[in-house]
Design an enzyme around this catalytic site. Structure first.
Site, short mmCIF file in Angstrom:
data_model
loop_
_atom_site.label_atom_id
_atom_site.label_comp_id
_atom_site.label_asym_id
_atom_site.label_seq_id
_atom_site.Cartn_x
_atom_site.Cartn_y
_atom_site.Cartn_z
N SER A 142 4.80 2.40 7.86
CA SER A 142 4.59 1.10 7.22
C SER A 142 5.69 0.78 6.30
O SER A 142 6.23 1.47 5.60
CB SER A 142 3.23 1.39 6.41
OG SER A 142 2.27 1.58 6.81
N ASP B 268 0.03 -7.70 1.53
CA ASP B 268 0.51 -6.35 1.27
C ASP B 268 1.97 -6.13 1.55
O ASP B 268 2.57 -5.27 2.26
CB ASP B 268 -0.46 -5.84 2.49
CG ASP B 268 -0.08 -4.04 2.57
OD1 ASP B 268 -0.01 -3.67 1.35
OD2 ASP B 268 -0.23 -3.55 3.49
N HIS C 181 0.76 -1.17 0.14
CA HIS C 181 0.05 0.08 0.08
C HIS C 181 1.06 1.22 -0.03
O HIS C 181 0.26 2.33 -0.45
CB HIS C 181 -1.15 -0.11 0.96
CG HIS C 181 -0.38 0.20 2.62
ND1 HIS C 181 -0.09 -0.77 3.53
CD2 HIS C 181 0.08 1.38 3.07
CE1 HIS C 181 0.36 -0.22 4.54
NE2 HIS C 181 0.44 1.00 4.26
#
Length: 404
Positions: free
Chosen positions: A242, A169, A139
């Protein structure tokens, strides 16, 4: 007998008087010596504390005063990622129209022409090899047409996408620069609740930041992606973390930071409210991350086995306190392995190759770990009647997965 006791007391008394006299003389001649002797005799020998039982179990020992060594070991292999993409958009434009009934001018809005703007998403990444393979979250770089990587030594490198895996992901990038550090990876021991961990990344774009916490839980399922086995931690994870590193107290990678629980209550489209929480972050275990990286580097995609069915946990029966082990078939894909074998929607899948199926997550992970073409045996119940099917797994379709 009495006279002997009196003689003994007299003898001891003479020695006591002599000792006091000598002490008095010493105090006059050398008071410093007397002070040193008093200090020496007043100190009790330090008791040796017994080692705590299990203080160094499974390679773990008492935590250090500082984690600077762990940070200096891991931090050079953690990078900042700046993913740029062009986003189309339209703006509302005010306009004036004449109302045909009242003949008055009215203010209103219309959609303007299609325009473009360049957006930038922030994230982090981890250098896995000295030849430039970088792992991050899918993402973070999804839809980007330009990805820049800021290294620990302030060099900037342009990255290209080797492959992505939407089902975990994760994404693999490649940077072609020399003298790269690679992250040290934990030796395969699974993270345990209570382990000290450090999260390293680029939260909210302020620059590389380290936060500390512990492993709060393992095996967490959030239904964010198909394959989940998250490590939960209370080390602060924010937007921009992230794709960054979750390391142990030795600076070894144990996970890829990927999500945080919202701090404020959220409401979905059906009106359901999810309460906010503090100190709940999640990381993908390093074993999963390394497997995805190895397969993408080797094949360009992640190759997983596939039964050709959608399934869910078996619903809890009325009056039961726990869910029944196994999985219930929701849908059978035409031309898939299960359809060819005769499996139907509603069948209860109980065993795969003789081993009990715990739940849908267990079955999903076990079928994915098998190579396409592998023959397996499924033991099922259909309408209360036991049945057995043999089939060869196909390769799982990979929606959202791209390769070079």
């Amino acid at each position: 007998m009495r006279s002997s006791s009196l003689r003994l007391l007299a003898f001891l008394g003479r020695f006591a008087v002599l000792g006091l006299a000598l002490a008095f003389v010493f105090s006059l001649v050398s008071p410093a010596l007397v002070e040193r002797l008093r200090d020496a005799f007043s100190r009790a020998p330090a008791a040796t504390a017994p080692a705590a039982a299990g203080a160094a179990t499974n390679g773990r020992s008492r935590g250090p005063v500082s984690y600077a060594d762990a940070v200096s070991r891991a931090s050079p292999a953690v990078v900042n990622i700046y993913a740029n993409k062009i986003t189309p958009y339209r703006q509302l434009q005010p306009r004036v129209v004449l109302d045909p009934l009242t003949q008055r001018l009215l203010g209103t809005y219309s959609m303007g022409p299609l325009m473009q703007r360049r957006d930038q998403s922030l994230g982090s990444g981890v250098i896995f090899s000295t030849d430039g393979y970088v792992l991050t979250n899918n993402h973070v770089i999804s839809g980007a047409d330009d990805i820049q990587v800021l290294l620990d030594d302030d060099r900037v490198a342009k990255a290209r996408v080797i492959g992505t895996d939407a089902e975990t992901d994760l994404a693999v990038l490649k940077i072609d620069v020399g003298n790269l550090p690679a992250i040290a990876v934990a030796d395969g021991a699974e993270a345990s609740v209570g382990d000290v961990v450090l999260a390293i990344g680029n939260p909210v774009g302020i620059g590389k930041t380290v936060t500390m916490g512990i492993v709060s839980g393992t095996g967490r399922q959030l239904r964010l992606s198909s394959y989940e086995d998250f490590i939960q931690t209370d080390a602060a994870i924010n937007a921009g973390n992230s794709g960054g590193a979750l390391v142990n107290a030795l600076g070894e990678l144990i996970g890829i930071n990927t999500a945080m629980y919202p701090r404020t209550p959220t409401r979905d489209g059906r009106g359901s409210v999810t309460p906010g929480a503090e100190g709940i972050g999640f990381a993908i275990p390093v074993a999963t991350a390394r497997n995805v990286l190895d397969q993408i580097v080797r094949h360009g995609v992640v190759v997983r086995g596939w039964l050709g069915v959608d399934y869910a946990d078996i619903p809890i029966a009325n009056g039961a306190s726990v869910a029944r082990p196994g999985a219930v078939v929701l849908n059978v894909y035409p031309n898939g392995p299960a359809a060819a074998a005769g499996i139907r929607a509603g069948d209860l899948l109980l065993k795969l190759d003789g081993r009990d199926i715990v739940d849908q997550t267990d079955l999903l992970n076990r079928e994915a770990a098998l190579a396409p073409g592998t023959r397996v045996k499924l033991e099922c119940l259909r309408g209360g009647r036991p049945m057995t099917f043999e089939l060869a797994l196909a390769q799982r379709p990979t929606p959202g997965t791209t390769g070079t």
